[in-house]
Design an enzyme around this catalytic site. Structure first.
Site, PDB file in Angstrom:
ATOM      1  CE  LYS A 110     -18.715  27.849  33.811  1.00  0.00           C
ATOM      2  NZ  LYS A 110     -17.315  27.364  33.650  1.00  0.00           N
TER       3      LYS A 110
HETATM    4  C1  LIG Z   1     -16.271  27.948  34.255  1.00  0.00           C
HETATM    5  C2  LIG Z   1     -15.055  27.119  34.468  1.00  0.00           C
HETATM    6  C3  LIG Z   1     -14.084  27.444  35.442  1.00  0.00           C
HETATM    7  C4  LIG Z   1     -14.183  28.697  36.305  1.00  0.00           C
HETATM    8  O1  LIG Z   1     -15.293  28.683  37.135  1.00  0.00           O
HETATM    9  P1  LIG Z   1     -15.597  29.928  38.123  1.00  0.00           P
HETATM   10  O2  LIG Z   1     -17.084  30.019  38.184  1.00  0.00           O
HETATM   11  O3  LIG Z   1     -14.947  31.080  37.491  1.00  0.00           O
HETATM   12  O4  LIG Z   1     -15.016  29.598  39.429  1.00  0.00           O
HETATM   13  C5  LIG Z   1     -13.014  26.603  35.611  1.00  0.00           C
HETATM   14  N1  LIG Z   1     -12.851  25.493  34.848  1.00  0.00           N
HETATM   15  C6  LIG Z   1     -13.759  25.147  33.901  1.00  0.00           C
HETATM   16  C7  LIG Z   1     -13.518  23.930  33.088  1.00  0.00           C
HETATM   17  C8  LIG Z   1     -14.891  25.931  33.681  1.00  0.00           C
HETATM   18  O5  LIG Z   1     -15.779  25.586  32.724  1.00  0.00           O
END
Ligand SMILES: *Cc1c(COP(=O)(O)O)cnc(C)c1O
Length: 456
Positions: A110
């Site tokens: 993120k």
């Molecule tokens: C947020 C997150 C995801 C999922 O991301 P999406 O936006 O649902 O595709 C997967 N792995 C980690 C470590 C995350 O923080």
């Protein structure tokens, strides 16, 4: 380039307007009015660094933001990553790679979007002269990444609500040990849903909203999806020539945000064969892409908690393109889903999309197996990607978090206790957080008394 709402009931906006607005006033999500063809640029882009590529890509979309502002937003956003490649492509064996997306400040993917989004907000504040107050609720990674995208920025105060005892100790430290005066982490006595409900009420108080210039931090800002497109292109360009045929990206996902970005790059002309949608036991997307049925079920907490979701909010953007940009169809389908809790699609392009699911036992098994075979440690989210790997072609698994964020699961599966310097440093810092009830009035009072920026 203009941006349209998936529900088609509001005016198109420019890039900077769409970024500042977040959720469209008609409840829809913003999407670019067209996806440009990048296939003719790929040969030239192969020589670029991650940041240079990001700039070339965003120039196609951020057409009302000066190139210099854009360039400095991008330069700064990726300056806090601890790997020179930003998104290194690590080969495990010929034809199988992990794209490591966890070298940013909070060690999860993120950061790619939120480091950049924080800078775009800052540029906006400098242009308008109006300070903002950001409020969000989190069950873990998004809150930490949002805080680290905004900490220390002039003109911004950020308030993050999280369920007390409901996030991992390391995630809590990432939110409470920042040392920044403009970061206010609030442990709410209650669940994530309680925090979310209180937050909605605060946003519903229009007078308060105006008074503090309240802004949301959420998973639906259009700039987040665009920032995530860049690493798909970068990874493809890093592949040896002979591995570029039949590439499948394997994407651990809950919300469809990450895989949506990849699919957009394919629509723009990146020669990708397909996408594997890898879910944990909360498998709404797995069921959707294997049966065509979109059906809600209660969330069951898993060892890959950032994928524990019920409704995939970014799915609406996929739906818009799937329904050939017809907002009337989008509204009809969503309405039926809201009324009945399910919708049945005729089917999806099986050549492009496939899906897998992994429960907690399978996650542990994949962590153990990949460690035994390659000496490589997976975090529980990335491990979902290794369940039922496609056998053909080149496989690139997106590594969404650093294993050290989830030391207990990894240690249980492999006997190895993973560490990361950034997390070790956190253990020495003093946490600072506040306890509040999930009561909107209490939260508003708290915000007013802790705001560091003067609001008119
Ligand atoms: C947020 C997150 C995801 C999922 O991301 P999406 O936006 O649902 O595709 C997967 N792995 C980690 C470590 C995350 O923080």
């Amino acid at each position: 380039m203009r941006y349209l709402s998936t529900r088609g009931r509001c005016e198109p906006l420019s890039f900077t307007e769409a970024v500042a607005t977040g959720l469209a006033p008609d409840g829809g999500l913003y999407v670019p009015e067209s996806l440009p063809d990048i296939s003719g640029s790929l040969a030239q882009w192969a020589k670029l660094s991650y940041r240079e590529l990001c700039l070339e890509f965003f120039k196609l979309f951020a057409t009302d933001l000066g190139e210099q502002v854009l360039e400095s937003c991008i330069e700064d956003a990726y300056s806090r990553f601890d790997h020179p490649e930003i998104a290194p492509l690590v080969p495990l064996e010929p034809g199988l790679h992990v794209l490591e997306l966890f070298h940013g400040p909070t060690l999860a993917f993120k950061d790619f979007a939120l480091q950049l989004l924080g800078n775009l907000y800052e540029a906006q504040i400098q242009r308008s002269g109006n300070p903002i107050t950001v409020l969000g609720a989190t069950s873990g990674d998004t809150g930490a990444a949002a805080i680290h995208g905004l900490l220390g920025k002039p003109g911004v105060d950020i308030f993050i609500l999280y369920p007390r005892g409901g996030v991992s100790p390391l995630q809590e430290r990432q939110m409470t040990c920042t040392g920044a005066d403009n970061v206010h982490s609030i442990a709410v006595r209650g669940t994530f849903d309680d925090a979310q409900a209180a937050l909605k009420d605060v946003f519903g108080d229009l007078e308060f909203r105006r008074r503090v210039n309240l802004s949301a931090v959420n998973s639906i800002n259009m700039a987040r999806v665009l920032a995530q497109c860049v690493y798909y292109i970068y990874a493809w360009l890093r592949l040896p020539e002979q591995e570029r045929e039949q590439v499948t990206f394997i994407v651990p996902t809950g919300n469809f945000g990450n895989v949506l970005a990849g699919w957009w790059t394919r629509k723009m002309g990146l020669p990708v064969h397909g996408f594997r949608i890898a879910t944990n036991q909360n498998d709404i997307l797995y069921r959707l892409f294997t049966t065509g049925r979109y059906e809600m079920e209660p969330v069951r907490p898993s060892s890959a908690p950032s994928m524990d979701i019920q409704v995939a909010s970014n799915f609406e953007r996929f739906l818009y393109f799937h329904e050939k940009g017809d907002p009337g169809r989008v509204r009809d389908i969503l309405q039926q889903f809201r009324e009945t809790g399910s919708y049945h699609f005729g089917g999806f392009d099986r050549d492009v999309f496939s899906a897998s699911r992994a429960d907690d036992a399978m996650i542990r098994e994949r962590i153990r197996e990949v460690h035994r075979r390659y000496g490589y440690l997976l975090d529980p989210h990335t491990a979902c990607g290794f369940e039922d790997l496609p056998r053909e072609g080149t496989r690139i698994v997106l590594g969404t978090a650093h294993p050290a964020k989830f030391p207990d699961v990894i240690e249980g599966a492999t006997g190895v206790h993973p560490t990361a310097p950034a997390l070790e440093a956190l253990k020495k810092r003093t946490p600072r957080s506040h306890n509040l009830d999930p009561d909107p009035k209490a939260i508003e009072t708290f915000i007013l008394s802790h705001i560091t920026e003067s609001c008119p």
